[in-house]
Design a protein around this motif. Structure first.
Motif, short mmCIF file in Angstrom:
data_model
loop_
_atom_site.label_atom_id
_atom_site.label_comp_id
_atom_site.label_asym_id
_atom_site.label_seq_id
_atom_site.Cartn_x
_atom_site.Cartn_y
_atom_site.Cartn_z
N LEU A 1 2.97 -69.02 3.01
CA LEU A 1 1.70 -68.30 3.02
C LEU A 1 1.24 -68.05 1.59
CD1 LEU A 1 2.41 -65.56 5.74
CD2 LEU A 1 0.97 -67.59 6.00
N LEU A 2 -0.06 -67.85 1.43
CA LEU A 2 -0.57 -67.44 0.13
C LEU A 2 0.07 -66.11 -0.26
CD1 LEU A 2 -4.40 -68.20 0.41
CD2 LEU A 2 -2.73 -69.40 -1.01
N THR A 3 0.45 -65.99 -1.52
CA THR A 3 1.07 -64.76 -2.01
C THR A 3 0.29 -64.24 -3.20
OG1 THR A 3 3.25 -65.54 -1.31
CG2 THR A 3 3.19 -63.72 -2.88
N HIS A 4 -0.04 -62.96 -3.16
CA HIS A 4 -0.75 -62.32 -4.26
C HIS A 4 0.11 -61.18 -4.79
CE1 HIS A 4 -4.06 -64.65 -2.72
NE2 HIS A 4 -4.07 -63.96 -1.60
N GLU A 5 0.05 -60.95 -6.08
CA GLU A 5 0.86 -59.90 -6.69
C GLU A 5 -0.03 -58.86 -7.37
OE1 GLU A 5 4.13 -61.11 -9.07
OE2 GLU A 5 4.88 -62.58 -7.61
N LEU A 6 0.31 -57.60 -7.16
CA LEU A 6 -0.40 -56.49 -7.79
C LEU A 6 0.59 -55.71 -8.64
CD1 LEU A 6 -2.63 -55.21 -4.86
CD2 LEU A 6 -3.34 -56.58 -6.82
N GLU A 7 0.22 -55.44 -9.87
CA GLU A 7 1.12 -54.75 -10.78
C GLU A 7 1.31 -53.29 -10.42
OE1 GLU A 7 -0.48 -54.17 -14.72
OE2 GLU A 7 -2.53 -54.24 -13.95
N MET A 8 2.41 -52.74 -10.85
CA MET A 8 2.65 -51.31 -10.69
C MET A 8 1.84 -50.57 -11.74
SD MET A 8 6.18 -49.13 -11.06
CE MET A 8 6.79 -49.47 -9.43
N LEU A 9 1.00 -49.64 -11.31
CA LEU A 9 0.20 -48.87 -12.25
C LEU A 9 1.06 -47.74 -12.81
CD1 LEU A 9 -3.18 -48.68 -10.29
CD2 LEU A 9 -2.48 -50.30 -12.04
N PRO A 10 1.16 -47.63 -14.13
CA PRO A 10 2.09 -46.67 -14.73
C PRO A 10 1.80 -45.22 -14.37
CG PRO A 10 0.62 -47.61 -16.38
CD PRO A 10 0.42 -48.41 -15.15
#
Length: 325
Positions: free
Chosen positions: A295-304
């Motif tokens: 499947l398509l995979t998207h990544e979102l960063e952890m906001l500090p």
């Protein structure tokens, strides 16, 4: 393209945040998005720093490029009144039933009925058109129940259609399932790069596919930044004291000989670096597991600093860059 985006995930993975960010992302360039909440937690109102949402569609945000995000918190009791009026013309009778508590009784003792009403209202928003013949919303995003019950939640109308063989209830249930099992719908699962959320995501995708429900993308949330390159991770994993001391010395933190400042920093840095190396290794394994889903995979960063309104827009911008046009 899908028009109904159902967002689910294990508790604690940030599915409500991802649903809100996706609604903003899909509303860019002048589009109109409806963000639907079905669990009654008012999480959307908190994210957008607005008052509690009523049972009506209300504009809560403007997206880059002039798009608009509307939100709706579905109340099962009021949705049932809508249902009774729409199919049975029982407006006044339905209000009378509400006064004596019959509506609350019906939606409480029959949890399946609640799910029918919740999914039905969302699908009605997907199908709704204005006087100009155009869809009222370009996209509808549903902040759905957790992964553990998402398949049953979406599939409840199939069960209802089987129980009610004829009549408006049967027809409505079938109409809802036609939307939910069509290319108009995509179910996205939110996960973290940790063993339990990834396993639940794998199981959830398998259940959705077994029931013929359309899967969308996997969103990996709260991804930690890479603070060490591959070589440094290798040194940290093997706890090579001499190599770390030499790197510190080259950075001007003192001599690498015993008793030097660099030598004093080695132990605490070794401990932190080793923990980081273990984390990187774990994440590598979990990414490999998720890749098996195809499947398509998207990544979102952890906001500090956590997710505030500015952070929500930042996540939306990241999603927009990754989301298929």
């Amino acid at each position: 393209m899908s028009r109904l985006h159902v967002v689910s995930g294990k508790g604690g993975t940030g599915k409500t945040t991802v649903a809100a960010a996706l609604a903003l992302a899909l509303a860019t360039e002048g589009r109109r998005t409806l963000l639907v909440e079905v669990e009654g937690r008012q999480g959307i109102a908190q994210l957008f720093e607005t008052e509690a949402l009523p049972y009506e569609e209300r504009k809560i945000a403007v997206a880059p490029g002039g798009g608009e995000v509307y939100a709706l918190a579905i109340d099962p009791e009021l949705a049932l009144l809508d249902y009774l009026q729409m199919f049975y013309k029982m407006g006044s009778a339905g209000r009378a039933l509400k006064k004596i508590g019959a509506i609350d009784f019906a939606t409480t003792v029959a949890p399946g009925l609640r799910d029918v009403l919740l999914t039905g209202k969302a699908c009605e928003a997907v199908r709704r058109k204005g006087k100009d013949g155009r869809f009222a919303y370009d996209s509808v995003v549903m902040d759905a129940p957790p992964t553990g019950r998402i398949t049953r939640f979406l599939n409840v109308n199939d069960e209802v259609a089987g129980l009610a063989r004829v009549g408006p209830i049967h027809n409505q249930a079938q109409a809802v399932m036609r939307v939910l099992k069509s290319p108009e719908t995509a179910v996205h699962l939110v996960t973290l790069l940790e063993e339990m959320p990834v396993q639940e995501t794998m199981d959830g995708i398998a259940e959705l596919r077994a029931e013929g429900l359309p899967t969308g993308a996997v969103v990996i949330n709260m991804v930690r930044p890479a603070v060490l390159d591959a070589a440094a991770v290798g040194i940290a994993a093997t706890q090579e004291r001499a190599g770390i001391a030499q790197v510190l010395a080259r950075a001007g933190l003192g001599a690498a000989h015993a008793g030097g400042r660099a030598e004093q920093l080695v132990e605490p840095l070794l401990e932190q670096a080793h923990e980081h190396a273990e984390r990187v290794s774990l994440e590598r394994v979990q990414r490999a597991e998720l890749s098996q889903l195809n499947l398509l995979t998207h990544e979102l960063e952890m906001l500090p600093n956590g997710v505030d309104l500015a952070g929500l827009y930042r996540l939306a911008a990241d999603l927009r860059k990754q989301w298929p046009a």
